[in-house]
Motif scaffolding. Sequence first.
Motif, PDB file in Angstrom:
ATOM      1  N   PHE A  60      66.924  25.117  26.295  1.00 50.50           N
ATOM      2  CA  PHE A  60      66.817  24.364  25.037  1.00 50.50           C
ATOM      3  C   PHE A  60      65.383  24.281  24.524  1.00 50.50           C
ATOM      4  N   LEU A  61      64.404  24.679  25.348  1.00 51.19           N
ATOM      5  CA  LEU A  61      63.012  24.708  24.900  1.00 51.19           C
ATOM      6  C   LEU A  61      62.636  26.073  24.343  1.00 51.19           C
ATOM      7  N   GLY A 120      70.628  36.480  23.571  1.00 52.96           N
ATOM      8  CA  GLY A 120      69.978  37.410  24.483  1.00 52.96           C
ATOM      9  C   GLY A 120      68.465  37.294  24.443  1.00 52.96           C
ATOM     10  N   ALA A 121      67.917  37.122  23.246  1.00 49.27           N
ATOM     11  CA  ALA A 121      66.466  36.967  23.111  1.00 49.27           C
ATOM     12  C   ALA A 121      65.992  35.653  23.717  1.00 49.27           C
ATOM     13  N   ASN A 122      66.729  34.573  23.481  1.00 47.06           N
ATOM     14  CA  ASN A 122      66.326  33.267  24.007  1.00 47.06           C
ATOM     15  C   ASN A 122      66.127  33.300  25.523  1.00 47.06           C
ATOM     16  N   SER A 123      67.155  33.722  26.231  1.00 46.63           N
ATOM     17  CA  SER A 123      67.141  33.592  27.686  1.00 46.63           C
ATOM     18  C   SER A 123      66.281  34.637  28.374  1.00 46.63           C
ATOM     19  N   THR A 124      66.231  35.861  27.850  1.00 44.63           N
ATOM     20  CA  THR A 124      65.358  36.859  28.473  1.00 44.63           C
ATOM     21  C   THR A 124      63.889  36.545  28.198  1.00 44.63           C
ATOM     22  N   TYR A 180      73.183  16.092  24.687  1.00 41.55           N
ATOM     23  CA  TYR A 180      72.186  16.965  25.311  1.00 41.55           C
ATOM     24  C   TYR A 180      70.857  16.223  25.483  1.00 41.55           C
ATOM     25  N   PHE A 181      70.513  15.409  24.501  1.00 41.79           N
ATOM     26  CA  PHE A 181      69.329  14.573  24.650  1.00 41.79           C
ATOM     27  C   PHE A 181      69.567  13.484  25.691  1.00 41.79           C
ATOM     28  N   GLY A 241      66.951  19.893  19.254  1.00 42.79           N
ATOM     29  CA  GLY A 241      68.305  19.379  19.399  1.00 42.79           C
ATOM     30  C   GLY A 241      69.325  20.460  19.684  1.00 42.79           C
ATOM     31  N   ILE A 242      68.836  21.684  19.935  1.00 46.56           N
ATOM     32  CA  ILE A 242      69.734  22.807  20.188  1.00 46.56           C
ATOM     33  C   ILE A 242      70.254  22.756  21.623  1.00 46.56           C
ATOM     34  N   PRO A 243      71.563  22.849  21.827  1.00 47.59           N
ATOM     35  CA  PRO A 243      72.139  22.700  23.167  1.00 47.59           C
ATOM     36  C   PRO A 243      72.274  23.985  23.966  1.00 47.59           C
ATOM     37  N   GLY A 244      72.016  25.152  23.373  1.00 46.72           N
ATOM     38  CA  GLY A 244      72.161  26.393  24.113  1.00 46.72           C
ATOM     39  C   GLY A 244      73.604  26.841  24.255  1.00 46.72           C
TER      40      GLY A 244
END
Length: 458
Positions: free
Chosen positions: A334-335, A424-428, A144-145, A377-380
């Motif tokens: 990822f941000l 759901g919280a991340n993307s919204t 991902y990086f 480093g989280i890929p989603g």
Amino acid sequence: MNRISSIYNNFLGRIEKHIPVLTILAFATGCWLANLSEAFARQVDGTVNGFIDGYGMIAPTVIYLILTPSLTKVFTSIGTGGKGFVARMMVWFAGTRLVALLWAVLFTTVVFDLPWISQDTSSFSQALSTSMGDLGWLLTHSVYFYAIYASLISVAIALKVDWLAGFFSRGADLIEYMGSHLVLLVPVFMLGIGSYVAYLPSAIANQVEASFADQAVSGNLMGSGIELHPIEVLGMSIDPGTSTGMIMAYLLGALLTGLACVIWHAVLLGVAKRRVRDFSVSDYFKNYWVKVYPLLWSTSSEALSTPLNLHLVKKHYPRITPEIRGFTIGGGSFLGINGTVICVYALGGLVTSILGIEVSFLQLLMSIPLIFLLGYGIPGIPGELIIFAGPIAIILGLPQDVVPVFLALYVGFQIGLPDSFRTGANSTDNCVSGVILQDLYERQYQLQPGLEPEAVKI
């Protein structure tokens, strides 16, 4: 051909319009079919998980294809303020993550009635060293990086080669177009999640058993020699020493994650409403949220849902420019991980309570810098909390004989419903961030007629 295309587009429009009803019907149908046939429940669960795992393999490509044209457009279309605005967007995502971390620590402390100060903070330096090593490994080994690095290199080249910039732009348009067709998958995945919920007791038992096997720990919790303690939270008392109690503990972790994420998202919506006067919260839920959240919730994958998210933001928030939309929704996968960091602490508080380990507000507070950095480093994709499990165990100073059990429970509990709520919280959140950042751009960066780029205040 045009007639067929018109019929198909009308069909897509009707599906999108009636997504809330279709979602409920699909969920209920999944529950009914799972109760009718256990074999069906297992087949659906395996199929959905296989599809998600397969998509996770191409997630780096999606990150590259979305982030590259977004950054290219930002640098080329905003004038001399472009670099400054990219920095402002990065600061916004970092700032909201930090505030979300503080909220998660406070929420966990209050809900589990943790002490505010602990005498044991000697594990911080060890956790810092281990976590920095983990982050260093991710920076040099994570695909991902690699996708992010490739994107930055491509942007640097595209800024000097016009035709390449145009090529990337067309690629972003194609991804958004594909997203419009993903609406057809929402009822399918909701049928799967309905089946999963109906099959939940067996699914949880399998998850915990698999996690223990991975950690080389007995599948029998009591057989591990670790005493399990009753959980007292929100007026409820749960005994995790029984199979029913363990299921209730899992559901509690999901409930707390969902509650903390809902409160956080409500506050962010309040900020958007205050800063952007024409932003309507009711329209947000009616036109956008109800159409993207089911796919996010049922797949637990920001990466899988990114094309649909881009499509819906473009359709219902056309004011957001393509470059800002691409950066906040694409790069935000990822941000913008506010839901993930909230889940890190909610489940951490739950598992330490089950194991009878007292942690304090100060200990959780000291872990924020490490969790903040590891979040990059989280890929989603589903199951991403496993990255945080080891550092959390170290910084909380868990005894060595308890660590394997902590890791098994922590990794097992994150799968399924908690994963759904944090996704759901991340993307919204990223949609709301796009609304706010677009307003910031228009007020401080957008060139006014007759105003030279050098005069724009950054």
